[in-house]
Write an enzyme that holds these catalytic residues in place. Structure first.
Site, PDB file in Angstrom:
ATOM      1  N   SER A   1       0.859  -1.178   0.000  1.00 44.64           N
ATOM      2  CA  SER A   1       0.000   0.000   0.000  1.00 44.64           C
ATOM      3  C   SER A   1       0.893   1.223   0.000  1.00 44.64           C
ATOM      4  O   SER A   1       2.077   1.143   0.359  1.00 44.64           O
ATOM      5  CB  SER A   1      -0.881   0.006   1.257  1.00 44.64           C
ATOM      6  OG  SER A   1      -1.522   1.253   1.446  1.00 44.64           O
TER       7      SER A   1
ATOM      8  N   TYR B   1      -3.036  -0.085  10.675  1.00 46.84           N
ATOM      9  CA  TYR B   1      -2.993  -0.356   9.234  1.00 46.84           C
ATOM     10  C   TYR B   1      -1.610  -0.047   8.664  1.00 46.84           C
ATOM     11  O   TYR B   1      -1.037  -0.857   7.937  1.00 46.84           O
ATOM     12  CB  TYR B   1      -4.056   0.464   8.521  1.00 46.84           C
ATOM     13  CG  TYR B   1      -4.131   0.180   7.034  1.00 46.84           C
ATOM     14  CD1 TYR B   1      -4.715  -0.995   6.570  1.00 46.84           C
ATOM     15  CD2 TYR B   1      -3.628   1.075   6.101  1.00 46.84           C
ATOM     16  CE1 TYR B   1      -4.790  -1.269   5.205  1.00 46.84           C
ATOM     17  CE2 TYR B   1      -3.693   0.814   4.742  1.00 46.84           C
ATOM     18  CZ  TYR B   1      -4.275  -0.358   4.304  1.00 46.84           C
ATOM     19  OH  TYR B   1      -4.338  -0.630   2.954  1.00 46.84           O
TER      20      TYR B   1
END
Length: 268
Positions: free
Chosen positions: A144, A157
């Site tokens: 990501s 996250y």
């Protein structure tokens, strides 16, 4: 269709929606034979209805058992495996250490890292025996923009995606020269169905339902683009293909140039 994946046998983990579903379509378009693992029964039913020839395994990718069943299904259908892709993920909706109560933190940590990290390790572990006998074998994991920059997610996250970045590097070193391992680090994505942590009561909240998401995602990148799963899928195609046979331990960044800094329109 360019046939970049002609003859390749692939397993896509987390294939029911978003980037994973787009990878399935792109791989098939490019000539790959694809099998999938998906946890959500409704998404499994949809995959079977839309792609009747697709071997679909229903199960949770954090478990050894589900991954071994999915690998076995790919082997039964196609006689082997050349590519593994994992697109499994869960989000925390930007919650920082001050936002998560001390009581909730252990469960949230466990859910985040089991989903975003352990699922990748379990998939790799199950697939290695077949990949070692595959043709030009490769693994593509989903990182990501949060694997590189703070602020694109909350504490848990971002930490989990940094961990996936570490998996790419470590696995690439360990599995060379037989298996290549690379990552894709998407920026903000439209139509993702990325959900929040159940342990924080966010499992019914979807990231792509945020108001004005397309506008806001585009505004963060110098290219002023809001990319979809279909856009990201071609990075997976490239890394799974023999065109990238010299790459391992690398990451492709389909993020509109996010790492270059704020777009000119956002600068004072």
């Amino acid at each position: 269709m360019t046939g970049w994946l002609d003859g390749k046998r692939a397993l896509v983990v987390g294939a029911g929606s978003g980037i994973g579903r787009a990878v399935v379509e792109a791989f098939r378009t490019e000539g790959a034979k694809v099998a999938v693992l998906e946890r959500d029964p409704t998404k499994c039913d949809r995959l079977r209805a839309e792609l009747p020839d697709l071997p679909v395994t229903e199960g949770d990718a954090i478990t050894r058992e589900a991954n071994e069943r999915a690998v076995a299904a790919a082997a039964d259908a196609y006689g082997g495996l050349d590519t593994l892709v994992n697109c499994v993920g869960v989000f925390d909706f930007y919650q920082g250490v001050k936002d998560i109560s001390a009581d909730d933190l252990p469960a949230a940590f466990d859910e985040m890292f089991r989903t975003n990290v352990l699922s990748h390790v379990q998939s790799v572990k199950a697939a290695i025996p077949l990949l070692q006998r595959g043709i030009g074998p490769s693994i593509v994991l989903t990182e990501s923009a949060s694997s590189y920059y703070p602020g694109r997610g909350g504490l848990l996250y971002v930490a989990s995606k940094f961990a996936v970045r570490g998996l790419v590097t470590s696995l690439a070193h360990e599995l060379a020269p037989h298996i290549r391992v690379n990552g894709v680090a998407p920026g903000g994505t439209l139509n993702t169905d990325l959900r929040g942590l159940a342990s924080l009561g966010l499992d019914d909240t979807r990231l792509d339902e945020s108001p004005n998401r397309a506008r806001d995602v585009a505004a963060r990148s110098p290219l002023n683009v809001a990319l979809s799963g279909q856009d990201h899928a071609w990075s997976y195609v490239y890394l799974a293909s023999d065109r990238s046979r010299g790459l391992t331990g690398e990451t492709v960044h389909p993020d509109g140039g996010f790492r270059l800094g704020a777009p000119k329109s956002a600068q004072p």
